[in-house]
Write a protein that holds these residues in place. Structure first.
Motif, short mmCIF file in Angstrom:
data_model
loop_
_atom_site.label_atom_id
_atom_site.label_comp_id
_atom_site.label_asym_id
_atom_site.label_seq_id
_atom_site.Cartn_x
_atom_site.Cartn_y
_atom_site.Cartn_z
N VAL B 59 39.52 40.62 39.69
CA VAL B 59 38.99 39.25 39.59
C VAL B 59 37.52 39.28 40.00
O VAL B 59 37.19 39.75 41.09
CB VAL B 59 39.75 38.28 40.53
N PRO B 88 41.56 26.50 41.58
CA PRO B 88 42.58 26.63 40.54
C PRO B 88 43.72 27.57 40.93
O PRO B 88 44.80 27.50 40.35
CB PRO B 88 41.80 27.22 39.36
N CYS B 89 43.50 28.44 41.89
CA CYS B 89 44.50 29.48 42.14
C CYS B 89 45.55 29.02 43.15
O CYS B 89 45.22 28.68 44.29
CB CYS B 89 43.83 30.74 42.66
N TYR B 91 47.82 31.02 44.14
CA TYR B 91 48.34 32.26 44.75
C TYR B 91 47.46 32.77 45.88
O TYR B 91 47.68 33.86 46.39
CB TYR B 91 48.49 33.33 43.66
N VAL B 93 44.19 33.62 45.87
CA VAL B 93 43.12 34.58 45.61
C VAL B 93 41.78 34.07 46.14
O VAL B 93 40.95 34.84 46.60
CB VAL B 93 43.03 34.90 44.09
N PHE B 94 41.64 32.75 46.10
CA PHE B 94 40.36 32.18 46.58
C PHE B 94 40.54 31.47 47.92
O PHE B 94 39.82 30.55 48.25
CB PHE B 94 39.81 31.19 45.53
N CYS B 108 46.36 38.38 42.80
CA CYS B 108 46.28 37.78 41.46
C CYS B 108 47.48 38.16 40.61
O CYS B 108 47.87 39.32 40.54
CB CYS B 108 44.99 38.23 40.78
N VAL B 109 48.07 37.17 39.97
CA VAL B 109 49.21 37.43 39.08
C VAL B 109 48.84 37.19 37.61
O VAL B 109 49.70 37.19 36.74
CB VAL B 109 50.43 36.56 39.45
N GLY B 110 47.58 36.97 37.36
CA GLY B 110 47.11 36.90 35.98
C GLY B 110 47.47 35.63 35.23
O GLY B 110 47.62 35.64 34.01
N CYS B 111 47.56 34.50 35.94
CA CYS B 111 47.89 33.26 35.23
C CYS B 111 46.71 32.76 34.41
O CYS B 111 46.86 31.95 33.51
CB CYS B 111 48.35 32.18 36.20
N LEU B 112 45.53 33.23 34.74
CA LEU B 112 44.30 32.95 34.00
C LEU B 112 43.78 31.52 34.12
O LEU B 112 42.90 31.12 33.38
CB LEU B 112 44.44 33.33 32.51
N ARG B 113 44.32 30.77 35.04
CA ARG B 113 43.83 29.40 35.15
C ARG B 113 42.37 29.39 35.58
O ARG B 113 41.56 28.64 35.05
CB ARG B 113 44.68 28.58 36.13
N CYS B 114 42.03 30.25 36.52
CA CYS B 114 40.64 30.25 37.00
C CYS B 114 39.69 30.62 35.87
O CYS B 114 38.66 29.98 35.69
CB CYS B 114 40.49 31.23 38.17
N VAL B 124 38.94 37.67 34.73
CA VAL B 124 40.13 38.37 35.24
C VAL B 124 40.44 39.45 34.22
O VAL B 124 40.62 39.16 33.04
CB VAL B 124 41.31 37.39 35.37
S1 SF4 Z 1 44.25 34.49 37.26
FE1 SF4 Z 1 45.56 33.00 38.31
S2 SF4 Z 1 46.39 34.20 39.98
FE2 SF4 Z 1 44.60 35.31 39.27
S3 SF4 Z 1 42.93 34.57 40.48
FE3 SF4 Z 1 42.97 33.33 38.66
S4 SF4 Z 1 44.15 31.56 39.19
FE4 SF4 Z 1 44.60 33.09 40.74
#
Ligand code: SF4
Ligand code: SF4
Lengths: 443, 495
Positions: B59, B88-89, B91, B93-94, B108-114, B124
């Motif tokens: 990330v 946005p995370c 999980y 990460v931030f 990070c689990v890769g949800c890609l919201r950020c 990411v």
């Molecule tokens: S991709 Fe999802 S889990 Fe990874 S840092 Fe962004 S918001 Fe968090």
């Protein structure tokens, strides 16, 4: 400055406005190629192009120019099939005269005729695995297409009664939330015997997702894991299955009956058995489909992909002389309009969308639906009932996204039909002669 | 045995059992006896990684972009601090001390919201270091899955559907069957707890013979292990006593077998019922309590001599050579336990894959009318939990685990990872026996549980009944030919 995630609570109006604005703008920036494709997006079945194309369609109702919206890169099944279009000068005009309707009752038994405008309806996603917002968005979209969406096995949230003409009540092995009222309300009762993504394993809603409201509707205790055992503990035979159907039809004599099964090697026999038990709709759920959560081992190893099951069942129903008396529906890995047309050419009458609906509403296929390390469910607000996250999908927005996506799918279906010289989607059924297999290389 | 209740004699229950006819048990005694029944169970415990497996995603946050955003939002949402500081995370990460200025990509689990929300300053990306693990057979996905299984001891569960290719090479080209209504049991949540995973290893007659007095003349000479897998010897070039000690202890805990070189077994005093020494000759000393030995290659004299010592004898068959002839020779010479060794990609010397070679070995025995007299074990090419039932369906009685055990112990394999005994193995620096033992036990439990998922879905009540059940599996290639055979362009199909 410490940004620690606080205890979830309902978002304030300002937070809602900020987040929704950022999310929607972000989705559009990617869909309109204003920002590059995220490198981590997509997989062999749902490629980055397919996801972005779906976001584009959901925003505009049109087909994208920049992305491959037809196939993934799974190297088999739908991704290796193509259409044998007729010469361009023979193509039909594109337009509303090209009939995309689907007949769900072919039994001639005096029960209602249900004919959605598209050969598509929405698959079961239970309350608990998704929020009421997602359910309502899907139901409202279904209404606009004269179509349906299934409750899944989580009961019938009261808001859905307002959309009851377009909501299928699912009866599954845990009987969660199955009530006389919800059986009476529905035009179609769906018996779920099995689910393609976890065939033979039943269902499991993790404790974290079984909150107060979910538990109430399911008749359970909050924050306790809920299992749907497999199979129906009252069904050992076609005769037992028939008893089930009789029971439902006593409560709601008008309802059509759908039987959802997965795809074992004898799926053709199962389908014929279901027909003789009284089903109007045989719904095959292939092994590559999606779900809230499933053991990884089950996803691709148990039972067969839908592409391989459709022709098997279609041909067997013909052989048994009952093909025109039953509607064959396919699900579990149907992603695009092209997949819909290919499934029909292989022998289905129509399909069920599940994952595609979620992708249209922003799903990135990240696989954290079961809760992920946060335990709160989908960060996009889709597969969650978390008090904050569920607000990221607003009903109006979701409905509009789905409506646009379905409109684009209909456009593409008509495009395929006209290029094949067909004026009704029903004429495509079983026309494997209109398909071509692409062999060699990676597809 | 007669079971009676003191309180309700009129409801006395009489159960006749041949071994204790006439004996009367009170209800309490019957309950006490019932309480001695132990259900087979593997004890798991979360066991953290010692070598941090590379994270899934990297990330990157542009500091300038983030500062700009914060500045803008500070004024735009002044007073609504929750909104200003919302991220946005979900999980974490931030959520470090300085938020997005120093993200924590391990979470990070890769949800890609950020990244979707902030395309101008967040990226990411999949971590290339993770994807570089393994080889084309034992892939990075297998390694990260085994790592999770060895850490948690549970069945990996994820959302959304399948993400990989359609069918595929090797075992990916096989689907197991399921049954819509047949269950192994109507009890319990899924009936899984009543599914048997025991297998027998040894000499089994095709039928029993009795003498004039009704006594059995040809009693089976065999042993039972609780799971349909055993632990094959680590590569010969791995000179680390801890690994073999772990394998021996794990085999005892799980109640299976660890196949280990006899010299190491003797030197480390690892002998016992769950260790099967690998020997070259009949003269090798084996420890007290040994039930089974494995001969490195067929040697009729040694085989008979070992059997005469009261041992069960397995014979190793190297599939890189003429394994069909070797198998036949051993079988005709009287061997009843055959252990086929493929390379670590599951291939024999002619590049035949396990699904075909094992099926051929099994079918040859069936055709010879002696399948039940032979125990067939196979090692090599078992890289995931799904490979276990698939190898058994292909014809094995029991499956040998090899590289997967090392991966569970977080060994890094390099060099030639295909040929047997040629990979370079590097163990984590702070590797120790207790940790390694629990990791192997966890993996064993996870794979057994996943086997139960498959058996449960099939409606099969014991794994012994899965052996060679080709009819309860489906080959993707066969199904494709049926489904697409008439379509233009399908190889050998319509036009
Ligand atoms: S991709 Fe999802 S889990 Fe990874 S840092 Fe962004 S918001 Fe968090
Ligand atoms: S967690 Fe949400 S975004 Fe991720 S796969 Fe599930 S539904 Fe899609």
């Amino acid at each position: 400055m410490v940004f620690s995630p606080s205890e979830p609570k309902a978002p304030t109006p300002t937070l809602m406005s900020k987040t929704l604005h950022l999310m929607h703008d972000g989705l559009n920036a990617r869909a309109f190629s204003k920002a590059p494709k995220p490198e981590a997006l997509g997989d062999a079945r749902w490629t980055d192009d397919l996801i972005l194309a779906t976001w584009f369609m959901a925003e505009t109702g049109e087909m994208p120019e920049n992305f491959n919206y037809m196939t993934g890169k799974s190297n088999g099944g739908f991704d290796r099939l193509d259409f044998k279009f007729i010469p361009e000068q023979e193509w039909l005009e594109h337009g509303e005269h090209l009939d995309t309707r689907l007949n769900l009752n072919r039994r001639d038994d005096g029960r209602q005729q249900l004919t959605p405008d598209l050969p598509i309806y929405g698959g079961g996603m239970s309350y608990g695995s998704v929020s009421v917002n997602v359910m309502m968005a899907r139901a409202r979209n279904a209404k606009r297409w004269n179509s349906f969406m299934s409750t899944g096995e989580g009961g019938y949230p009261s808001e859905l009664y307002g959309m009851k003409e377009n909501v299928i009540t699912q009866v599954a092995t845990g009987y969660f939330g199955v009530e006389e009222k919800s059986i009476k309300a529905t035009p179609i009762v769906e018996f779920k015997y099995a689910q393609g993504a976890k065939p033979g394993l039943g269902g499991h809603l993790l404790a974290a997702k079984a909150g107060e409201e979910v538990a109430k509707i399911r008749g359970s205790v909050p924050f306790v894991s809920l299992f749907s055992p497999f199979p129906f503990h009252s069904t050992y035979s076609v005769e037992d299955h028939m008893k089930h159907i009789d029971w439902i039809q006593t409560i709601n004599p008008e309802a059509l009956i759908s039987v959802k099964v997965s795809t074992p090697h004898d799926v053709d026999m199962v389908a014929v058995g279901s027909f003789y038990a009284g089903a109007h709709i045989i719904h095959l759920d292939g092994s590559y489909g999606g779900t809230g959560a499933a053991p990884e081992i089950a996803k691709k190893n148990i039972a067969m992909p839908i592409e391989l099951a459709i022709p098997k069942v279609h041909k067997f129903l013909i052989k048994e002389g009952v093909r025109d008396k039953v509607t064959l529906i396919a699900s579990g890995g149907i992603r695009t309009a092209d997949d819909v047309a290919k499934a029909i050419a292989l022998g289905a009458d129509g399909v069920v969308f599940g994952t595609s609906d979620l992708v249209a509403m922003g799903c990135t296929r990240c696989s954290n639906c079961e809760g992920g390390p946060s335990g709160r469910g989908c960060p996009w607000g889709l597969t969650t009932t978390d008090i904050e996250l569920k607000e990221w999908v607003q009903q109006d927005w979701g409905e509009e996204r789905l409506y646009n996506f379905y409109a684009a799918v209909q456009w593409r279906l008509r495009d395929i039909m006209r290029k094949l010289g067909l004026s009704a989607i029903g004429d495509l059924r079983g026309r494997t002669d209109l398909l071509r297999y692409i062999s060699g290389g990676e597809a | 045995m007669v079971l009676t209740t003191e309180r309700e004699p009129e409801h006395e229950v009489v159960i006749e059992m041949s071994e204790s006819k006439g004996k009367v048990l009170t209800l309490e005694q019957a309950r006490a006896r019932a309480d001695t029944y132990l259900r087979y169970n593997i004890d798991t415990m979360e066991t953290a990684d010692r070598w941090k497996i590379p994270r899934r995603f990297n990330v990157k946050v542009g500091k300038f972009g983030l500062a700009k955003l914060l500045f803008k939002e500070f004024f735009k949402y002044f007073g609504h601090w929750e909104t200003v500081f919302s991220r946005p995370c979900t999980y974490g990460v931030f959520s470090g001390p300085v938020g997005g200025f120093s993200p924590r990509p391990n979470l990070c689990v890769g949800c890609l919201r950020c990244e979707v929300q902030h395309p101008d300053f967040v990226t990411v990306t999949p971590n290339g270091e993770l994807r570089a693990l393994g080889d084309k057979y034992l892939t990075w996905r297998h390694i990260s899955t085994i790592d999770e299984e060895a850490r948690k001891g549970s069945v990996p569960v994820r959302g959304q559907g399948y993400r990989g290719r359609f069918g595929g090479p090797g075992f990916d080209g096989m689907f197991t069957d399921m049954s819509e209504i047949v269950r192994p049991s109507r009890d319990g949540i899924h009936g899984r707890e009543l599914i048997g995973t025991q297998v027998d290893i040894g000499k089994k007659p095709m039928h029993l013979e009795f003498d004039g007095n009704g006594a059995i003349c040809n009693e089976p000479e065999m042993m039972t292990i609780q799971v349909p897998f055993l632990y094959s010897a680590p590569p010969t070039n791995l000179d680390d006593d801890r690994v073999v000690e772990i394998m021996a202890s794990a085999a005892a805990k799980v109640d299976t077998l660890a196949l280990l070189p006899v010299d190491v077994v003797n030197r480390l005093e690892l002998g016992g019922a769950n260790v099967a020494p690998i020997v070259n000759c009949a003269g090798c000393e084996v420890p007290e309590g040994t039930r089974l030995v494995e001969l490195r290659q067929w040697d009729e004299q040694a085989h008979d001599a070992l059997e005469n010592k009261g041992l069960l004898v397995s014979v190793a068959i190297d599939m890189s050579g003429d394994w069909r002839a070797d198998m036949k020779e051993a079988r005709l010479g009287g061997a009843s336990i055959l252990h086929l060794y493929a390379d670590h990609h599951g291939l024999d010397g002619e590049d035949g894959f396990l699904m075909d070679t094992l099926a051929e070995a099994h079918t040859n025995l069936v055709n010879a009318g002696i399948r039940d007299e032979i125990t067939l074990i196979g090692s090599g090419g078992i890289a995931g939990a799904d490979h276990l039932p698939k190898a058994i369906i292909s014809g094995l009685d029991a499956v040998g685990l090899d590289h997967s055990l090392l991966v569970a112990m977080q060994a890094r394999l390099s060099g030639d990872t295909k040929e047997r005994n040629s990979a370079t193995v590097q163990l984590p620096d702070d590797f120790d026996n207790a940790w390694g033992l629990q990791r192997v036990v966890n993996l064993s439990c996870s794979w057994r549980d996943q086997m139960l998922e498959i058996l449960g879905a099939m409606g099969v009540r014991e794994v012994r009944r899965l052996r060679g059940e080709f009819g309860r599996s489906m080959r993707c290639s066969v199904l494709e030919a049926e489904a697409f055979g008439e379509i233009e362009g399908y190889p050998g199909g319509g036009d």
